[in-house]
Write an enzyme that holds these catalytic residues in place. Structure first.
Site, PDB file in Angstrom:
ATOM      1  N   HIS A   1       0.831  -1.210   0.000  1.00  0.00           N
ATOM      2  CA  HIS A   1       0.000   0.000   0.000  1.00  0.00           C
ATOM      3  C   HIS A   1       0.865   1.260   0.000  1.00  0.00           C
ATOM      4  O   HIS A   1       0.672   2.166  -0.816  1.00  0.00           O
ATOM      5  CB  HIS A   1      -0.925  -0.041   1.224  1.00  0.00           C
ATOM      6  CG  HIS A   1      -1.829   1.134   1.376  1.00  0.00           C
ATOM      7  ND1 HIS A   1      -3.161   1.103   1.022  1.00  0.00           N
ATOM      8  CD2 HIS A   1      -1.610   2.396   1.856  1.00  0.00           C
ATOM      9  CE1 HIS A   1      -3.711   2.286   1.263  1.00  0.00           C
ATOM     10  NE2 HIS A   1      -2.798   3.091   1.779  1.00  0.00           N
ATOM     11  N   GLU A   2       1.824   1.325   0.915  1.00  0.00           N
ATOM     12  CA  GLU A   2       2.652   2.540   1.017  1.00  0.00           C
ATOM     13  C   GLU A   2       3.557   2.707  -0.205  1.00  0.00           C
ATOM     14  O   GLU A   2       3.752   3.827  -0.685  1.00  0.00           O
ATOM     15  CB  GLU A   2       3.488   2.519   2.303  1.00  0.00           C
ATOM     16  CG  GLU A   2       2.662   2.520   3.605  1.00  0.00           C
ATOM     17  CD  GLU A   2       1.637   3.643   3.707  1.00  0.00           C
ATOM     18  OE1 GLU A   2       1.809   4.698   3.065  1.00  0.00           O
ATOM     19  OE2 GLU A   2       0.639   3.446   4.436  1.00  0.00           O
TER      20      GLU A   2
ATOM     21  N   HIS B   1       1.549   4.203  -2.978  1.00  0.00           N
ATOM     22  CA  HIS B   1       1.493   5.672  -2.865  1.00  0.00           C
ATOM     23  C   HIS B   1       2.775   6.272  -3.456  1.00  0.00           C
ATOM     24  O   HIS B   1       2.727   7.232  -4.221  1.00  0.00           O
ATOM     25  CB  HIS B   1       1.416   6.100  -1.391  1.00  0.00           C
ATOM     26  CG  HIS B   1       0.047   6.044  -0.786  1.00  0.00           C
ATOM     27  ND1 HIS B   1      -1.081   6.534  -1.404  1.00  0.00           N
ATOM     28  CD2 HIS B   1      -0.362   5.602   0.441  1.00  0.00           C
ATOM     29  CE1 HIS B   1      -2.129   6.382  -0.595  1.00  0.00           C
ATOM     30  NE2 HIS B   1      -1.720   5.803   0.521  1.00  0.00           N
TER      31      HIS B   1
ATOM     32  N   TYR C   1      -9.301   1.355   1.935  1.00  0.00           N
ATOM     33  CA  TYR C   1      -9.328   1.164   3.381  1.00  0.00           C
ATOM     34  C   TYR C   1     -10.473   0.228   3.772  1.00  0.00           C
ATOM     35  O   TYR C   1     -11.378  -0.038   2.992  1.00  0.00           O
ATOM     36  CB  TYR C   1      -9.528   2.502   4.093  1.00  0.00           C
ATOM     37  CG  TYR C   1      -8.269   3.322   4.320  1.00  0.00           C
ATOM     38  CD1 TYR C   1      -6.996   2.767   4.166  1.00  0.00           C
ATOM     39  CD2 TYR C   1      -8.357   4.653   4.722  1.00  0.00           C
ATOM     40  CE1 TYR C   1      -5.859   3.520   4.401  1.00  0.00           C
ATOM     41  CE2 TYR C   1      -7.220   5.417   4.957  1.00  0.00           C
ATOM     42  CZ  TYR C   1      -5.972   4.850   4.797  1.00  0.00           C
ATOM     43  OH  TYR C   1      -4.866   5.599   5.031  1.00  0.00           O
TER      44      TYR C   1
ATOM     45  N   HIS D   1      -5.858   6.863  -2.826  1.00  0.00           N
ATOM     46  CA  HIS D   1      -6.720   5.812  -2.280  1.00  0.00           C
ATOM     47  C   HIS D   1      -7.877   5.489  -3.217  1.00  0.00           C
ATOM     48  O   HIS D   1      -8.380   6.371  -3.917  1.00  0.00           O
ATOM     49  CB  HIS D   1      -7.280   6.255  -0.914  1.00  0.00           C
ATOM     50  CG  HIS D   1      -6.252   6.241   0.162  1.00  0.00           C
ATOM     51  ND1 HIS D   1      -6.069   7.282   1.046  1.00  0.00           N
ATOM     52  CD2 HIS D   1      -5.329   5.301   0.493  1.00  0.00           C
ATOM     53  CE1 HIS D   1      -5.082   6.973   1.878  1.00  0.00           C
ATOM     54  NE2 HIS D   1      -4.610   5.784   1.555  1.00  0.00           N
TER      55      HIS D   1
END
Ligand SMILES: *[C@@H]1O[C@H](CO)[C@@H](O)[C@H](O)[C@H]1NC(C)=O
Ligand SMILES: [Zn+2]
Length: 245
Positions: free
Chosen positions: A141-142, A145, A198, A151
């Site tokens: 996920h990070e 980014h 999320y 998101h």
């Protein structure tokens, strides 16, 4: 899986709204949307999914990285497993830095899990806190980014797929659900299973009990990034479109 769901159900019926450390680490109150430290450039646009402006992409899809001195060898192996998911499904390559000017420094000694969106120039950090971020899903996920993605649940079209129940969002945290306006569309429909989505209790004032992100499809169960073990195929397709490969 069934057992896990049952356990989650029992926990929610028992009603102990304890926020797991892995969630706390991703929902940093002082960061944008919980885990975004900054955004490379901010050019207004009306599309969605990935950052605008090719200057904010990693040149040739290569992301040079170094590990901060606090990153243990077991942490490194989880992080390398996360990178391997990119290498298996996309053309993006994480390569140990050899003198490149632009690179990420991955640290585990800072507070929370966070990244910048896109390349900001020079060294930029990706924080994967020892306490709560050393999960392959969080790593992916990070890193996603860092290569230029926002998101999933803040895409412009998200209202067709989820309802944000603001009545249960922690007071003052509502802006974490603002839809982004600096996106470009990179060719995939909204995907509940995206690694960039999320879970259902994001910023809930009653974790485990009151949902904040409610899918319009009642059969969908949203999970947190740390409960995922790989990126979705749609995530990989978007990466390959963004990086033209
Ligand atoms: C974390 O480690 C880096 C070196 O990798 C160091 O520069 C930084 O000051 C440390 N941060 C904290 C909060 O201790
Ligand atoms: Zn995030």
């Amino acid at each position: 899986m069934k057992l896990l769901l049952l356990a989650a159900l029992v926990a929610s019926v028992a009603g102990t709204p304890t926020i797991p450390q892995a969630a706390k680490a991703m929902y940093n109150p002082d960061l944008s949307e919980g885990d975004i430290k900054g955004i490379a450039g901010q050019e207004p646009g009306h599309e969605r999914a990935a950052i605008l402006g090719d200057q904010y992409l990693w040149s040739g899809g290569v992301v040079p990285y170094v590990f901060g001195s606090s990153v243990s060898s077991s942490e490194q192996s989880v992080i390398l497993d996360g990178m391997a998911d990119f290498h298996a499904k996309t053309c993006v390559r994480f390569q140990h830095r050899s003198g490149e000017a632009d690179y990420i420094e991955i640290v585990t000694n800072d507070s929370g899990c966070w990244s910048y969106v896109g390349t900001i120039g020079g060294q930029q950090r990706v924080s994967l806190d020892t306490y709560g971020c050393i999960y392959i899903g969080t790593v992916i996920h990070e890193l996603m980014h860092a290569i230029g993605f926002y998101h999933e649940h803040t895409r412009n079209d998200r209202d067709d797929y989820v309802v944000i129940d603001f009545s249960h969002v922690i007071s003052g945290m509502e802006s974490n659900f603002n839809k982004d306006t600096y996106w470009r569309y990179v060719g995939e429909d909204y995907n509940y299973a995206s690694i960039m989505h999320y879970g259902t209790y994001a910023f809930s004032d009653n974790w485990g009990i009151d949902a904040t992100i409610v899918p319009t499809d009642p059969n969908v169960i949203l999970t947190e990034a740390y409960d995922k073990y790989e990126m979705a195929q749609s995530d990989a397709n978007e990466i390959n479109t963004l990086y033209s490969c």
